[in-house]
Write a protein that holds these residues in place. Structure first.
Motif, short mmCIF file in Angstrom:
data_model
loop_
_atom_site.label_atom_id
_atom_site.label_comp_id
_atom_site.label_asym_id
_atom_site.label_seq_id
_atom_site.Cartn_x
_atom_site.Cartn_y
_atom_site.Cartn_z
N MET A 115 30.66 -6.66 -12.42
CA MET A 115 30.52 -7.90 -13.19
C MET A 115 29.03 -8.21 -13.34
N GLY A 116 28.67 -8.71 -14.51
CA GLY A 116 27.29 -9.09 -14.75
C GLY A 116 27.21 -10.17 -15.82
N ALA A 117 26.11 -10.89 -15.85
CA ALA A 117 25.96 -11.96 -16.83
C ALA A 117 25.92 -11.40 -18.25
N GLU A 118 25.27 -10.24 -18.43
CA GLU A 118 25.13 -9.67 -19.77
C GLU A 118 26.31 -8.78 -20.15
N HIS A 130 30.27 -6.98 -18.42
CA HIS A 130 31.21 -6.51 -17.40
C HIS A 130 31.63 -5.09 -17.79
N TRP A 134 33.05 -5.78 -21.45
CA TRP A 134 33.14 -7.20 -21.82
C TRP A 134 31.73 -7.69 -22.13
N PRO A 176 29.37 -11.07 -23.83
CA PRO A 176 29.46 -12.50 -24.15
C PRO A 176 29.85 -12.70 -25.62
N THR A 191 27.16 -12.63 -28.09
CA THR A 191 26.59 -11.30 -28.38
C THR A 191 27.41 -10.56 -29.41
N TYR A 226 33.88 -14.20 -22.89
CA TYR A 226 33.57 -12.78 -23.09
C TYR A 226 34.64 -12.13 -23.97
#
Length: 537
Positions: A428-431, A433, A453, A455, A458, A496
């Motif tokens: 998992m990451g902010a920018e 998954h 996944w 955002p 984006t 996301y």
């Protein structure tokens, strides 16, 4: 000074000249065979075509087999403008092959990569599950996952020891009775031992089949037990063993030829129901196992007779020791040679010996066999001098025989290969998954699922690249041809969007340590990269 100033200005102009006037690096346009191709027969050549000329004196094309071994190919041949290069391989058998290329473009930039193609319909790669009886019979849910031995498992191993001991003794005594002329007290003793070992083997075979069938068919109705014994190869082998143990009493009344045939059939059935039958080529592995067991039976049966004769009549023991010492040398030589041969066939690499309990037990067995050879040499020296066998030597040989049978009963129930486990990577990451699955994660064909996944702000990715790099060939990655698909699994994350991709094929062509490299380009040309390592055997 003016000339120097003019030269500097010209150099500056050349350095800032628009990049569009500089030709791009060489790129691979086409391959033959194509990446992922499945060919009916060996290709006549392997050809790579680039968008511009390449150097043919530096770099090259390598062809690797399913164990990452380099195969011989011809020297590189190029067309007139050097945009296409080719090599000719030898006639390729069925298998998965990897083409690895490292080329220098005409402007001096390296171009490298790998791709895979398949010839014929090769067998699936060896996997630890090959030796799992529960999986073979469709009962993978059975069996204990605990690391400690349970009482039922201890009983099972004790039964296996008793079974293998009685099998080797019964077959071995029958063989020695057929090839040796016993007289007087030794004749009566050989008859007594023949009857005793056949009785013991009948009891051992019934226990062996019952406990193994009970383990495999746990919680199954009686009808399924009948199917096991009548419709599966392993069940029919078990049933044949019990039938042969019953026939053994009739064989005792027959001649030498009948005894030899019975012993050979008994060993043949056992050879066809173990690790050897699960390997390829079956004719070779089963044949080696048959010779291995025959040699073991001759040694074990002969040693048992020698010990019994030594206790009852030392002179008869001395006479038989002359025959036994010579046969033991041949038997031990056959044991060593066939053992080495089967190990090389069972294991893709010898280094795997140190990765499993099977390998550890094999090493212990090899050490015990070496001690047996030493003891056998001492026994043969005494016999050739005309001395009676030493009690100490015979006791040591008997103890070593028992230990080897114990080890055999254990490691024939264990897989020779390390178990491969599916790759399941999540991050998992902010920018971004990421979720990557590779099943079953064996050399050869695999199903590869990649989920991304991003955002909502984006949006969908501009491009997604999945690349596998082998530790052995890091500069020659294999690009996985991903196809987008509609994923029905519920794996939503607020804010996301999910993008799923699928690939299936021989994109892990040989065992080893691999790195999965995931490169995602978003609509703003920002590249997000994740990597994870995995291994298969």
């Amino acid at each position: 000074m003016k000339l120097f100033t003019l030269g500097v200005l010209l150099l500056a102009c050349w350095l800032v000249w628009p990049a569009s006037t500089v030709s791009a690096h060489s790129q691979l346009l086409e391959t033959a065979p194509e990446a992922g191709a499945r060919l009916a027969q060996s290709p006549e050549e392997i050809r790579l075509t680039f968008n511009e000329a390449v150097e043919t004196k530096v770099g090259g094309i390598e062809l690797l087999d399913s164990l990452s071994r380099q195969l011989k190919v011809s020297a590189i041949e190029a067309n007139k403008d050097r945009t296409s290069i080719a090599v000719k391989p030898a006639n390729l058998d069925e298998g998965v092959y990897t083409v690895t290329y490292r080329i220098i473009s005409e402007d001096g930039h390296p171009v490298n990569g790998s791709y895979v193609f398949v010839v014929g319909n090769p067998p699936a790669a060896k996997d630890a599950a090959t030796f799992d009886l529960h999986t073979q019979l469709g009962h993978a849910g059975h069996g204990s996952t605990a690391s400690a031995l349970t009482s039922s498992e201890l009983i099972l191993y004790a039964v296996r020891f008793f079974y293998y001991a009685t099998l080797l003794l019964a077959a071995g005594v029958m063989l020695w009775k057929s090839i040796t002329r016993f007289e007087g007290a030794s004749l009566q003793l050989s008859k007594t031992w023949s009857l005793g070992t056949v009785r013991a083997f009948l009891f051992g075979s019934i226990l062996y089949v019952f406990f193994h069938a009970r383990e495999v068919m746990e919680d199954e109705p009686l009808s399924e037990w009948l199917k096991l014994l009548s419709r599966t190869s392993v069940g029919m082998a078990w049933l044949a063993t019990v039938v042969l143990s019953l026939i053994g009493f009739l064989v005792l009344r027959g001649g030498r030829t009948v005894s030899v045939i019975w012993a050979v059939l008994l060993i043949a059935v056992e050879s066809w129901s173990g690790h050897a039958e699960a390997n390829n080529p079956k004719v070779l592995t089963v044949g080696l196992d048959f010779v291995h067991l025959t040699a073991a039976a001759l040694w074990a049966g002969g040693l048992a007779l020698l010990l019994a004769l030594w206790i009852k009549d030392r002179k008869e023991a001395g006479r038989f020791a002359v025959r036994f010492s010579g046969g033991a040398v041949l038997s031990l030589a056959a044991l060593v040679l066939t053992g080495v041969g089967m190990t090389l066939l069972f294991l893709p690499k010898l280094s795997y010996i140190w990765l499993t309990s099977w390998g550890v037990m094999l090493t212990i067995k090899a050490g015990l066999t070496l001690l047996v050879i030493i003891v056998g040499a001492l026994l043969r020296m005494r016999v050739r001098r005309g001395d009676l066998p030493s009690a100490t030597i015979l006791r040591v040989d008997g103890v070593l025989m028992a230990l080897i049978i114990v080890i055999t009963s254990l490691f024939t129930y264990v897989s020779p290969l390390p178990a491969n486990e599916p790759v399941s990577y999540h991050k998992m990451g902010a920018e971004m998954h990421v979720s990557l699955r590779v099943t079953p994660n064996v050399p050869g064909d695999n199903k590869i699922t990649l989920k991304i996944w991003l955002p909502d702000v984006t949006g969908a990715p501009k491009s997604v690249v999945l690349r596998f790099r082998s530790e052995q060939h890091e500069d020659a990655p294999i690009d996985i041809p991903l196809e987008a698909y509609d994923d029905q699994e519920i794996e939503a994350f607020d804010g996301y969007g999910k993008y799923a991709y699928l690939a299936s094929g021989p994109y892990i062509p040989y065992p080893g340590q691999w790195t999965a490299e995931i490169r995602v380009m978003d609509k703003n040309d920002n590249e997000l990269v994740e990597t994870t390592s995995f291994r298969n055997y």
